[in-house]
Design a protein around this motif. Structure first.
Motif, mmCIF file in Angstrom:
data_model
loop_
_atom_site.group_PDB
_atom_site.id
_atom_site.type_symbol
_atom_site.label_atom_id
_atom_site.label_comp_id
_atom_site.label_asym_id
_atom_site.label_seq_id
_atom_site.Cartn_x
_atom_site.Cartn_y
_atom_site.Cartn_z
ATOM 1 N N PRO B 163 0.844 -1.276 -0.192
ATOM 2 C CA PRO B 163 -0.417 0.245 -0.388
ATOM 3 C C PRO B 163 1.084 1.049 -0.288
ATOM 4 C CG PRO B 163 -1.142 -1.938 1.654
ATOM 5 C CD PRO B 163 0.799 -2.015 1.154
ATOM 6 N N SER B 164 1.669 1.430 0.539
ATOM 7 C CA SER B 164 3.219 2.614 0.756
ATOM 8 C C SER B 164 3.563 2.751 -0.628
ATOM 9 C CB SER B 164 3.508 1.985 1.463
ATOM 10 O OG SER B 164 4.714 1.276 1.184
ATOM 11 N N ALA B 165 3.727 1.723 -1.227
ATOM 12 C CA ALA B 165 4.121 1.863 -2.779
ATOM 13 C C ALA B 165 3.211 2.774 -3.516
ATOM 14 C CB ALA B 165 4.448 0.849 -2.858
ATOM 15 N N ALA B 166 1.712 1.757 -3.958
ATOM 16 C CA ALA B 166 0.907 2.858 -4.464
ATOM 17 C C ALA B 166 0.494 4.118 -3.337
ATOM 18 C CB ALA B 166 -0.935 1.666 -4.288
ATOM 19 N N THR B 167 0.683 4.492 -3.167
ATOM 20 C CA THR B 167 -0.025 5.884 -2.316
ATOM 21 C C THR B 167 0.831 6.520 -2.535
ATOM 22 O OG1 THR B 167 -0.854 4.448 -0.738
ATOM 23 C CG2 THR B 167 -0.211 6.736 0.157
ATOM 24 N N ALA B 168 2.373 6.239 -2.937
ATOM 25 C CA ALA B 168 3.419 7.483 -3.082
ATOM 26 C C ALA B 168 3.721 7.335 -4.495
ATOM 27 C CB ALA B 168 4.754 6.442 -2.469
ATOM 28 N N ALA B 169 3.469 6.617 -5.072
ATOM 29 C CA ALA B 169 3.430 6.867 -6.679
ATOM 30 C C ALA B 169 1.549 7.567 -6.798
ATOM 31 C CB ALA B 169 2.489 5.048 -7.603
ATOM 32 N N LYS B 170 0.709 7.493 -6.739
ATOM 33 C CA LYS B 170 -0.738 8.032 -6.558
ATOM 34 C C LYS B 170 -0.075 10.193 -5.706
ATOM 35 C CE LYS B 170 -3.392 5.790 -5.062
ATOM 36 N NZ LYS B 170 -4.852 5.008 -3.711
ATOM 37 N N LYS B 171 1.029 9.851 -4.942
ATOM 38 C CA LYS B 171 1.254 10.827 -4.433
ATOM 39 C C LYS B 171 1.720 11.769 -5.598
ATOM 40 C CE LYS B 171 3.201 13.468 -0.526
ATOM 41 N NZ LYS B 171 3.894 13.168 1.068
ATOM 42 N N ALA B 172 3.436 11.274 -5.840
ATOM 43 C CA ALA B 172 4.090 11.568 -7.313
ATOM 44 C C ALA B 172 2.891 12.520 -8.139
ATOM 45 C CB ALA B 172 4.843 10.706 -7.288
ATOM 46 N N PHE B 173 2.276 11.311 -8.498
ATOM 47 C CA PHE B 173 1.400 11.521 -9.729
ATOM 48 C C PHE B 173 0.581 13.061 -9.572
ATOM 49 C CE2 PHE B 173 -1.855 11.044 -13.445
ATOM 50 C CZ PHE B 173 -0.322 10.760 -14.060
ATOM 51 N N ILE B 174 -0.325 13.210 -8.653
ATOM 52 C CA ILE B 174 -1.093 14.718 -8.326
ATOM 53 C C ILE B 174 -0.328 15.617 -8.284
ATOM 54 C CG2 ILE B 174 -2.394 14.881 -6.845
ATOM 55 C CD1 ILE B 174 -2.857 12.446 -5.476
ATOM 56 N N VAL B 175 1.571 15.622 -6.982
ATOM 57 C CA VAL B 175 1.830 16.536 -6.929
ATOM 58 C C VAL B 175 2.351 16.829 -8.433
ATOM 59 C CG1 VAL B 175 4.307 17.412 -5.605
ATOM 60 C CG2 VAL B 175 2.498 16.267 -5.002
ATOM 61 N N ASN B 176 2.539 16.347 -9.311
ATOM 62 C CA ASN B 176 2.888 16.575 -10.266
ATOM 63 C C ASN B 176 2.696 17.268 -11.577
ATOM 64 O OD1 ASN B 176 5.845 16.269 -10.992
ATOM 65 N ND2 ASN B 176 5.965 14.393 -10.482
ATOM 66 N N ARG B 177 0.974 16.675 -11.774
ATOM 67 C CA ARG B 177 0.042 17.305 -11.798
ATOM 68 C C ARG B 177 -0.523 18.732 -11.929
ATOM 69 N NH1 ARG B 177 -0.920 15.406 -15.628
ATOM 70 N NH2 ARG B 177 0.202 13.652 -14.512
ATOM 71 N N VAL B 178 -0.446 19.334 -10.592
ATOM 72 C CA VAL B 178 -0.057 20.679 -10.187
ATOM 73 C C VAL B 178 0.989 21.686 -10.906
ATOM 74 C CG1 VAL B 178 0.310 22.321 -8.682
ATOM 75 C CG2 VAL B 178 -1.005 20.470 -7.950
ATOM 76 N N GLY B 179 2.373 20.966 -11.310
ATOM 77 C CA GLY B 179 3.290 21.442 -11.955
ATOM 78 C C GLY B 179 3.087 21.437 -13.456
ATOM 79 N N ASP B 180 2.399 20.184 -13.929
ATOM 80 C CA ASP B 180 1.577 20.480 -15.236
ATOM 81 C C ASP B 180 1.331 20.947 -15.235
ATOM 82 O OD1 ASP B 180 3.330 18.087 -15.269
ATOM 83 O OD2 ASP B 180 2.004 16.484 -15.337
ATOM 84 N N VAL B 181 -0.090 21.833 -14.829
ATOM 85 C CA VAL B 181 -0.991 23.161 -15.334
ATOM 86 C C VAL B 181 -0.201 23.812 -14.910
ATOM 87 C CG1 VAL B 181 -2.675 24.369 -14.080
ATOM 88 C CG2 VAL B 181 -2.661 21.960 -13.756
ATOM 89 N N GLY B 182 0.611 24.171 -14.493
ATOM 90 C CA GLY B 182 1.682 25.415 -14.846
ATOM 91 C C GLY B 182 2.160 25.406 -15.992
ATOM 92 N N LEU B 183 2.962 24.190 -16.732
ATOM 93 C CA LEU B 183 3.385 24.354 -18.142
ATOM 94 C C LEU B 183 2.853 24.190 -19.256
ATOM 95 C CD1 LEU B 183 5.620 23.685 -19.666
ATOM 96 C CD2 LEU B 183 4.915 21.346 -19.460
ATOM 97 N N ALA B 184 1.088 23.870 -19.251
ATOM 98 C CA ALA B 184 -0.092 23.934 -19.647
ATOM 99 C C ALA B 184 -0.258 25.462 -19.966
ATOM 100 C CB ALA B 184 -1.352 23.701 -19.104
#
Lengths: 99, 633
Positions: B163-184
């Motif tokens: 579960p910790s790996a699954a959560t970490a993956a989701k966390k990385a994805f979501i935090v990166n999404r914030v940055g991706d909005v900036g690039l967009a």
């Protein structure tokens, strides 16, 4: 004797018939009350015919009689069938359409 | 030559496609296929590199137009590549370190039944990363940007049964999404301002100068937001530590050497925009400085070897970001540090992976100790990378980091002194946490503990397939800095793309090097005093509040929880409440009202012939009455 009295009698008979239809439960009695109302109407037609001096009303009365005769045949048959199947001739018992 | 650029990207993507769709029959050969295609990509890169060296500095840029992606009037999106010196640097780094880590993974993942899939993801990552650095416009760059994000997500969560790996993956994805909005948003702004997002159209001093200052600053800040997300810089840094849940080769390749440096690439690539907006540049340096200290503090306190290295990565990328914010005096050195960091940090991670491999996947450094005798190759390669990262004179980190410290002082004025001080403090902290890691892992007493299943660790050297990449990276860690710095070779190589500024710092180069070496020695001595002379307790002492805060990642998660997650939860809960009570209430209420009404109406149909008769007579009576009434009127 003025023909109006016939009209009063007709209205009286019609009212008695209507009250009988609404109040009585026995299908035979209700049926007889309907006949009473039909004949009250016939009486009125004949009275009007007399008042106006032509035969239109009387002809209409004949039609009513024919229809009433046919109606009696069908109606009595229904009532007999109903009585056979339900052992009662009460109109209130035949309320199957109610939810 | 141009067509080779396409092949460069296509080789790993082909590998990903084959490995991910090929099924079980590739289980036994798939890892070699993936490694071979990564190696092929490196061969292409090397051919292109030597071809490029044969040309004049100004004529080295290659372009390759593949096809028009969205050909619409007034909106031209092309799939086209541009290979210049900056891209070439990245391509060489990505393909060389990438190939080495593929090779290492053959050994590291040998006992994982999903190894084929792992190599598919690694190839996918390499293809996306090459697409990112080779794109000739921001839209295609965005495709690569999302591609590496996807690969990062898949690889962090590779062991998704934890579960910790699954959560970490989701966390990385979501935090990166914030940055991706900036690039967009940055791309939207470019398109509305310049009518294009091709590098050739946007990245031109004269074109960029035509836009308003506010627009340029906006574009700059949005690009920085994107860079913060991808490069784990303050304030979007929280995902990197958790990303260490992934297999160690992933941490080495994606979360140390290549993907996390994409943010630095973005800033340096957009140099022509940043050069015109001092405000955005200042924010870049502030972000860099903050991340530099933040990461270093966290790295000092963590006992988990990989999380400590993650803090270190964040800190080193802070150096690069700070240098990139300094403008033309810093771009070259940001990239130079990026390359040397790619070597020594990948080497450190691979060493950490080797140690974990030997110690039954134990990550707590307090349970290592005295490993130098049992794992000599790992010890030497890790040690060389360690000397490189702390900036030991003559090794890679020394050259690249000193140049950044010098450039920070050269910024001039109070800002220069502050930034210079921060970089020096960072150097001291780097020396401290890395020495601590070294001492805890390889020196001192054995503090080995049986793992959860009760097995005693029996440390042994890793197989050859794992040690060879470590040795190659160690050589790079030792030699790259000196090679690049000799005659400012690297600076002249990159100059046509990024420009090269010279500013005089209040301190001479010699003094900066001396100061950096001095603070490095202080850091080493501090760590020695704390962990070398005294026995190391197996359980970390409670520590002061600073230590406790640093162990909790300086409360980053608590902060995010309090400021973002909890209000977000309340908001959604409120919206759900409104939805249930108000929206559903209106809809259900209408339905219930009609239902009730029809229920009432239904009662009229009671099935009693006599009541129907009443309504008939009543209706007739009403008709008669109405007729009479009309007569009378």
């Amino acid at each position: 004797m003025s023909p109006e009295n016939y009209l009063y009698l007709s209205a009286l008979l019609f009212t008695i018939g209507a009250c009988g239809v609404l109040i009585r439960r026995n299908a035979i009695v209700v049926f007889m009350c309907i006949e009473l109302m039909l004949n009250a109407a016939n009486l009125a037609l004949v009275a009007f015919s007399r008042m106006h001096g032509n035969l239109d009303g009387q002809i209409a009365a004949f039609f009513v009689m024919v229809v009433a005769a046919a109606e009696v045949v069908v109606g009595l048959a229904i009532i007999v069938m109903l009585y056979r199947s339900r052992h009662s001739a009460s109109v209130d018992d035949a309320s199957l359409m109610k939810l | 030559m141009e067509s080779l650029i396409g092949g460069l990207v296509a080789a790993p993507l082909l590998g990903a496609a084959v490995l991910l769709t090929g099924g079980r029959r590739l289980d036994r050969s798939g890892h070699w296929l993936g490694t071979a295609l990564a190696g092929l990509s490196f061969v292409f890169a090397a051919v292109l590199f030597f071809d490029m060296l044969g040309k004049d500095a100004e004529e080295r840029t290659l372009t390759s137009h593949l096809f028009s992606w969205v050909p619409v009037e007034g909106f031209q999106a092309d799939v086209a590549f541009q290979l210049d010196q900056l891209s070439m640097t990245f391509v060489l780094l990505v393909t060389s370190v990438g190939s080495l880590i593929h090779l290492y993974s053959v050994g590291y993942m040998a006992h994982d039944e999903r190894r084929r899939r792992f190599f598919g993801y690694l190839n996918l990552f390499m293809g996306a990363m090459l697409l990112l650095v080779l794109a000739d416009n921001y839209l295609l760059l965005y495709v690569g940007w999302e591609g590496v994000g996807l690969a990062s997500f898949l690889l962090i969560g590779f062991w998704q049964h934890k579960p910790s790996a699954a959560t970490a993956a989701k966390k990385a994805f979501i935090v990166n999404r914030v940055g991706d909005v900036g690039l967009a948003i940055a791309i939207f702004l470019m398109f509305t301002t310049f009518g294009s997002f091709a590098f050739s159209a946007v990245l031109d001093e004269q074109v960029a100068a035509g836009a308003g200052q506010a627009t340029l600053t906006g574009i700059g800040l949005m690009l920085l937001l994107a860079a913060c997300g991808k490069s784990a810089q303050v304030p979007l840094q929280s995902w990197l530590g958790d990303a260490m849940e992934g297999p160690t080769p992933v941490s080495a390749l994606i979360h140390a050497a290549t993907m996390v440096t994409a943010g630095v690439y973005l800033v340096v690539r957009s140099a022509d925009i940043f050069n015109l907006t001092p405000d955005a540049q200042l924010v870049v340096t502030i972000v860099g400085a903050a991340s530099l200290l933040f990461g270093a503090f966290v790295a000092c306190a963590k006992d988990d070897i990989k999380k400590s290295l993650a803090g270190s990565t964040m800190s080193q990328i802070g150096y690069m970001m700070l240098a990139a914010g300094l403008g033309p005096i810093g771009y070259v050195f940001a990239i130079m540090h990026l390359v040397t960091h790619g070597f020594f940090k990948a080497g450190l991670f691979l060493g950490a992976g080797s140690v974990m491999h030997a110690m039954n996947d134990e990550v707590d450094m307090r349970r290592y100790g005295a490993l130098r005798r049992h794992m000599p190759v790992t010890f030497v390669t890790f040690g060389l990378a360690y000397l490189a990262i702390i900036g030991f004179p003559g090794l890679s980190g020394f050259f690249s980091k000193d140049e950044i410290i010098y450039a920070a002082f050269a910024k001039g004025g109070t800002q220069g002194w502050i930034l210079g001080g921060v970089t020096l403090l960072g150097a001291a902290l780097t020396a401290y946490y890395m020495t601590r890691m070294m001492l805890l892992t390889f020196f001192g007493e054995k503090r080995w503990q049986p793992d959860a299943a009760g097995r005693e660790p029996h440390p042994h050297e890793a197989p050859r397939v794992m040690t060879i990449p470590m040795i190659v990276l160690a050589v790079g860690s030792v030699g790259a800095g000196a090679y690049f710095s000799l005659g400012e070779r690297f600076a002249h190589w990159l100059e046509p793309v990024t420009g090269l500024g010279h500013e005089e710092a209040p301190l001479s180069h010699g003094m900066v090097s001396l100061a950096a070496t001095a603070v490095m020695l202080i850091g080493v001595a501090g760590a020695w005093a704390q962990y070398g002379r005294r026995p190391v307790p197996l359980v970390a002492p409670a520590g002061r509040w600073v230590t406790r805060a640093a162990r909790r990642d300086l409360l980053q998660d608590d902060f995010n929880h309090a400021v973002l997650v909890r209000p977000g939860n309340y908001l959604t809960r409120g919206l759900v409440y409104v939805d249930h009570k108000l929206v559903d209430g209106v809809v259900n209420g209408t339905a219930a009202a009609f239902g009730g009404l029809s229920g009432r109406l239904r009662r009229v149909q009671n099935g009693f012939a006599r009541s129907y008769a009443v309504s008939m007579f009543g209706g007739a009576a009403v008709l008669v009455a109405a007729t009479l009434l009309m007569r009378a009127v």
